[in-house]
Structures are given as structure tokens and as C-alpha cells.
Motif scaffolding. Structure first.
Motif, PDB file in Angstrom:
ATOM      1  N   PRO A   1       0.808  -1.227   0.000  1.00 38.54           N
ATOM      2  CA  PRO A   1       0.000   0.000   0.000  1.00 38.54           C
ATOM      3  C   PRO A   1       0.842   1.278   0.000  1.00 38.54           C
ATOM      4  O   PRO A   1       0.360   2.337  -0.378  1.00 38.54           O
ATOM      5  CB  PRO A   1      -0.825  -0.120   1.294  1.00 38.54           C
ATOM      6  CG  PRO A   1      -0.056  -1.071   2.153  1.00 38.54           C
ATOM      7  CD  PRO A   1       0.644  -2.011   1.233  1.00 38.54           C
ATOM      8  N   GLU A   2       2.090   1.181   0.429  1.00 40.36           N
ATOM      9  CA  GLU A   2       2.962   2.365   0.456  1.00 40.36           C
ATOM     10  C   GLU A   2       3.984   2.307  -0.683  1.00 40.36           C
ATOM     11  O   GLU A   2       5.144   2.675  -0.522  1.00 40.36           O
ATOM     12  CB  GLU A   2       3.652   2.475   1.814  1.00 40.36           C
ATOM     13  CG  GLU A   2       2.681   2.774   2.942  1.00 40.36           C
ATOM     14  CD  GLU A   2       3.300   2.550   4.315  1.00 40.36           C
ATOM     15  OE1 GLU A   2       4.527   2.678   4.432  1.00 40.36           O
ATOM     16  OE2 GLU A   2       2.544   2.251   5.251  1.00 40.36           O
ATOM     17  N   LYS A   3       3.552   1.784  -1.823  1.00 43.52           N
ATOM     18  CA  LYS A   3       4.365   1.678  -3.039  1.00 43.52           C
ATOM     19  C   LYS A   3       5.565   0.744  -2.898  1.00 43.52           C
ATOM     20  O   LYS A   3       6.525   0.841  -3.656  1.00 43.52           O
ATOM     21  CB  LYS A   3       4.819   3.072  -3.500  1.00 43.52           C
ATOM     22  CG  LYS A   3       3.649   3.966  -3.882  1.00 43.52           C
ATOM     23  CD  LYS A   3       4.108   5.257  -4.493  1.00 43.52           C
ATOM     24  CE  LYS A   3       2.914   6.115  -4.938  1.00 43.52           C
ATOM     25  NZ  LYS A   3       3.306   7.430  -5.443  1.00 43.52           N
ATOM     26  N   GLN A   4       5.495  -0.171  -1.924  1.00 46.49           N
ATOM     27  CA  GLN A   4       6.545  -1.184  -1.839  1.00 46.49           C
ATOM     28  C   GLN A   4       6.408  -2.138  -3.025  1.00 46.49           C
ATOM     29  O   GLN A   4       5.300  -2.464  -3.433  1.00 46.49           O
ATOM     30  CB  GLN A   4       6.436  -2.011  -0.546  1.00 46.49           C
ATOM     31  CG  GLN A   4       6.524  -1.208   0.738  1.00 46.49           C
ATOM     32  CD  GLN A   4       5.171  -1.035   1.374  1.00 46.49           C
ATOM     33  OE1 GLN A   4       4.196  -0.770   0.668  1.00 46.49           O
ATOM     34  NE2 GLN A   4       5.085  -1.163   2.690  1.00 46.49           N
ATOM     35  N   LYS A   5       7.541  -2.565  -3.540  1.00 48.88           N
ATOM     36  CA  LYS A   5       7.548  -3.578  -4.602  1.00 48.88           C
ATOM     37  C   LYS A   5       8.579  -4.634  -4.242  1.00 48.88           C
ATOM     38  O   LYS A   5       9.750  -4.307  -4.031  1.00 48.88           O
ATOM     39  CB  LYS A   5       7.891  -2.949  -5.960  1.00 48.88           C
ATOM     40  CG  LYS A   5       6.757  -2.142  -6.554  1.00 48.88           C
ATOM     41  CD  LYS A   5       7.040  -1.729  -7.981  1.00 48.88           C
ATOM     42  CE  LYS A   5       5.851  -0.967  -8.572  1.00 48.88           C
ATOM     43  NZ  LYS A   5       6.086  -0.547  -9.957  1.00 48.88           N
ATOM     44  N   VAL A   6       8.120  -5.888  -4.169  1.00 48.80           N
ATOM     45  CA  VAL A   6       9.010  -6.988  -3.794  1.00 48.80           C
ATOM     46  C   VAL A   6       8.921  -8.086  -4.853  1.00 48.80           C
ATOM     47  O   VAL A   6       7.831  -8.560  -5.168  1.00 48.80           O
ATOM     48  CB  VAL A   6       8.626  -7.602  -2.417  1.00 48.80           C
ATOM     49  CG1 VAL A   6       9.714  -8.560  -1.943  1.00 48.80           C
ATOM     50  CG2 VAL A   6       8.355  -6.538  -1.379  1.00 48.80           C
ATOM     51  N   ARG A   7      10.061  -8.484  -5.370  1.00 48.06           N
ATOM     52  CA  ARG A   7      10.121  -9.615  -6.284  1.00 48.06           C
ATOM     53  C   ARG A   7      10.257 -10.892  -5.456  1.00 48.06           C
ATOM     54  O   ARG A   7      11.260 -11.090  -4.779  1.00 48.06           O
ATOM     55  CB  ARG A   7      11.306  -9.451  -7.238  1.00 48.06           C
ATOM     56  CG  ARG A   7      11.629 -10.681  -8.084  1.00 48.06           C
ATOM     57  CD  ARG A   7      10.486 -11.102  -8.971  1.00 48.06           C
ATOM     58  NE  ARG A   7      10.187 -10.130 -10.015  1.00 48.06           N
ATOM     59  CZ  ARG A   7       9.181 -10.264 -10.860  1.00 48.06           C
ATOM     60  NH1 ARG A   7       8.386 -11.322 -10.781  1.00 48.06           N
ATOM     61  NH2 ARG A   7       8.940  -9.329 -11.772  1.00 48.06           N
ATOM     62  N   LEU A   8       9.215 -11.715  -5.459  1.00 41.98           N
ATOM     63  CA  LEU A   8       9.243 -12.995  -4.758  1.00 41.98           C
ATOM     64  C   LEU A   8       9.752 -14.070  -5.715  1.00 41.98           C
ATOM     65  O   LEU A   8       9.283 -14.154  -6.854  1.00 41.98           O
ATOM     66  CB  LEU A   8       7.840 -13.384  -4.272  1.00 41.98           C
ATOM     67  CG  LEU A   8       7.076 -12.374  -3.412  1.00 41.98           C
ATOM     68  CD1 LEU A   8       5.669 -12.902  -3.114  1.00 41.98           C
ATOM     69  CD2 LEU A   8       7.812 -12.094  -2.112  1.00 41.98           C
TER      70      LEU A   8
END
Length: 435
Positions: free
Chosen positions: A395-402
Motif C-alpha cells: 500500500p505504500e508503493k513497496q515492490k518486492v520480487r518474490l
């Protein structure tokens, strides 16, 4: 004929952030595991209390002991999952073992499982809108609900800590790649030396045409995510090993060292231990001793790292494990795929919530190193059944490549990640030939 111009391998700024997982200064003095739960609850309660005013304004926050029947409130605590089929050491000594139902060894869930919430003041059984199958023992949550006349807590809503804050990614102009490989299992029946040699030759630029070599020159690091060797169980069953067999124990490690030496002569390699490697069993697993790799350790490009492993590469934050944390969640909860388990650990802000209940870990007294305090850009897990990947957005523009990394000995596949845009692909090597 013109001589091809030699290619230069790209470099990336690297910082090892494994310090939090080091056990060097710790001293075991018979302490119990209660300390790690208290530390976890204290840390997570502060985070969850800060969320309550914005998500559930005007609702009072209370303890388990302070619950009042029929009164809406928020209560924060650690979940305990009561599981009918959970293995117990006492079952081995029970007289009527035949009365215990047979279960599939990979999962211990049962329809009668239920959740209990605990804090320092007491515990209460949960009912209502909380999916038992999704949660495991050790997760700290805030619950909105009220106590019933039966003494249970009727849950109306579950508040999780959510993805932690993330540092912004700086934009990169050029392609740089990291290669992940796990489950090499050197010494096992499934290990194919030719397959691994093909991977080494590709990464070091000894394979393929000029275009493929150009891509290989952009690989800046290889991460080996656990279970690199396979030592026959008959040698590690606690019995004295005959002198003629002692050399056979070391053979897989020597073979791995010869192959790693080819890699580290060309580029940096991070070596993580796994559950089958000659390292301590409980998390955090300490780095494999450098003396095991007499050839590779002579290069400064060889890094023996802990499991979990945390590092930074050109401002991209990485966090990963050799798979034990996700494999344990798979035994005690349910999800559509392994990536969903990974996503949950980030939303719960804890890498290994089932430790120390069903996953071995060191009995810390003043910290819980598995708490996830900042959101990584890349979160990887090794030794999985198949390759999977997804970009998780917060929601806070986090982006995580799993990334779920498959076992190389079974799949012949490694994973390649582009640091510029966090896009993933597989490197697959087949040694089968059609007649």
C-alpha cells in the motif's frame, strides 16, 4: 580473421548484512524459548498499537485478562494453533499408537484445529472471522472482536502489521544479473555433474555465441541457496564411521569445491547452508566453514554466508533463506502456492514465525533476528519443488520480487534476476538426448 575483443565482466557494489544472524557473541546457559516469544510480542505490539488509531479509531485496546463480555475491543497477542495431528515426541512412547490416525507426512492440518491468542496476562480461544488454515503458531496479530458468554473471543477483523517500510530503488541504466541456484545435492543419485558444469560454463562465459557471452558478462553474482551436498544418511546416524568410509563423506564436498573454484575464479559467489549441508541444524544457520572449500576459499570472491542471508547489491536489498521457513509453513498451514507463504511472512513481518515451535532456532534472550524490519526488494527461497515468481506490491508503493528457486538436481534450472527492473527468468540445462 579478426580476433574477438575480450569482454569485461560488470561489477556491482556489494554489502553483506548478515551480522544480525551471527551467534558469535551469544552464550547458551540453559535458557528457555519464552524469551524469544516475549521479545517478538513486545516489538510487534508496538507496531500494531501504532496502526490501531488509523484502522480502528475509538476502539479500546485491552489485554486478554481485561476482556469484558459483549464489549467491542482490540486485543494484541501471539497466536497458538492447536493441531490435533501435530507430531509429538510423546506419541512415540504412547501405548496405543494405533489410535493415532495416519496422516500424510507433508501436512498436519485437520478440520478440528483451532486458534488461541496469548499475551502476558492469559490466553483465550478464538472463534469467528479468522481463517484457521492461514495462520500458524508464533504470528503476532491485533484482533477486533468481543468476548462471548462461553468465554471465547469472537473475531470480527484481523489486523496484521503489513509490509514493512521500503527504501526507494535508485534507477539503473544498464542490465546486471544475479543468478540463484539451490539444491545442487552433489553426491546424490539425482545430481548430474554435466548439468552443473553447463551452468558453470554459461555463467563464466565459456558457452554459447557472442550474444550469450555478452549476457553472461553482465552476471555480477551467483547465490547458492543451500543443500549443495548430499551425504548418505548412514554416515550421519550417530554411529562411528569406519575409517574406510570417512573419505567417502568428504567426496561430495571436494567435488563441490572443485566446481565452485571454477565459478569464483570468474565472479563473486555467496554460499548459503541448507538443512542437508554440514552446518548447524537450527536457524539461523551459521556460514559453512571455509576449510570445507580449500580451493574456492583462496579467492576473495568466495563468501560463505548465513541462512537467512541478507545483502545489498547496487542499492537493491535482498533477503532469502534456503527454504526451511516456507517448508515448515507448508506443513502447518494452507496456501495456493509457496509464493503466498512468502507473502504472508512479509505481511506478518517475520521470516520464521513457526520457530521455535516446530522449526529449530537458537534460544535468543534479548532479540528475535527473524523480525523483518525493512522490506526487501527481492525475497528468495531455495529448494522448492518448482520455479515461481511474482511481483508483490504494497500500500505504500513497496515492490518486492518474490522468487521460489527450484532444486537444481531435479529441475536443471537456475534463476536469473535483472537488477535494473527486477525481472526474472530461468536458465535451464538439459543433458538428455533424443535418439
Amino acid at each position: 580473421m579478426p580476433v574477438p575483443k575480450p569482454m569485461e565482466r560488470k561489477q556491482a557494489a556489494y554489502s553483506n548484512l548478515d551480522e544480525r544472524y551471527a551467534i558469535q557473541g551469544e552464550k547458551y546457559q540453559g535458557q528457555q524459548y519464552s524469551h524469544i516469544y516475549f521479545t517478538r510480542l513486545h516489538h510487534m505490539r508496538n507496531l500494531l498499537h501504532a496502526l490501531v488509531p488509523s484502522l480502528k479509531p475509538l476502539l479500546p485496546v485491552t489485554t486478554v485478562l481485561g476482556l469484558e463480555e459483549g464489549k467491542d475491543c482490540i486485543v494484541v497477542g501471539t497466536l497458538y494453533k492447536h493441531m490435533k495431528l501435530k507430531p509429538s515426541i510423546l506419541d512415540e512412547y504412547a501405548k496405543e499408537r494405533s489410535a493415532i490416525p495416519l496422516v500424510k507426512p507433508h501436512n498436519f492440518m485437520h478440520p478440528d484445529d483451532h486458534l488461541i491468542l496469548e499475551d502476558e496476562s492469559g490466553r483465550v480461544t478464538l472463534a469467528g472471522a479468522i481463517p484457521t488454515a492461514a495462520f500458524v503458531t508464533g504470528v503476532v496479530v491485533a484482533l477486533h472482536g468481543k468476548e462471548t458468554s462461553a468465554g471465547n473471543f469472537l473475531v470480527e477483523d484481523v489486523l496484521e502489521a503489513g509490509l514493512p517500510p521500503q527504501t526507494a530503488l535508485s534507477s539503473a541504466a544498464e542490465d546486471k544479473y544475479v543468478v540463484f541456484v539451490s539444491g545442487l545435492s552433489v553426491g546424490s543419485d539425482t545430481f548430474n555433474p554435466l548439468q552443473f558444469q553447463l551452468l558453470i560454463d554459461h555463467v563464466t562465459g565459456h558457452l554459447g555465441d557472442e550474444n550469450e557471452q555478452s549476457i553472461a558478462s553482465n552476471i555480477v553474482r551467483v547465490v547458492v541457496a543451500g543443500n549443495s551436498v548430499h551425504i548418505s544418511p548412514r554416515f550421519v546416524n550417530g554411529q562411528t564411521v569406519a575409517s574406510k568410509d570417512q573419505s567417502r563423506i568428504a567426496e561430495p564436498i571436494k567435488e563441490l569445491d572443485i566446481m565452485l573454484t571454477q565459478l569464483v575464479a570468474s565472479l563473486p559467489v555467496d554460499m548459503m547452508p541448507g538443512c542437508h549441508d554440514p552446518a548447524n541444524f537450527s536457524l539461523p544457520q551459521q556460514p559453512l566453514h571455509r576449510c570445507l572449500f580449500s580451493g574456492a576459499s583462496t579467492y576473495n570472491t568466495f563468501s560463505s554466508c548465513s541462512n537467512p542471508h541478507q545483502f545489498e547489491l547496487d542499492s537493491v536489498q535482498f533477503l532469502g533463506t534456503s527454504g526451511q521457513n516456507i517448508d515448515d509453513l507448508y506443513k502447518y498451514s494452507d496456501a495456493k502456492d509457496k509464493l503466498e507463504f512468502m507473502e504472508r511472512t512479509l505481511r506478518w513481518r517475520h521470516l520464521a514465525p513457526t520457530a521455535p515451535n516446530s522449526l529449530g532456532c537458537y534460544p535468543y534472550t534479548d532479540k528475535d533476528p527473524f523480525l523483518v524490519e525493512s522490506c526487501p526488494h527481492v525475497y528468495f527461497v531455495g529448494n522448492q519443488d518448482k520455479y515461481e515468481t511474482r511481483l508483490l506490491e504494497g500500500p505504500e508503493k513497496q515492490k518486492v520480487r518474490l522468487i521460489s528457486i527450484p532444486r537444481f538436481s531435479e529441475s536443471g534450472a537456475a534463476v536469473m534476476l535483472n537488477l535494473r527492473n527486477l525481472e526474472c527468468s530461468t536458465l535451464s540445462f538439459s543433458t538428455s538426448f533424443d535418439a
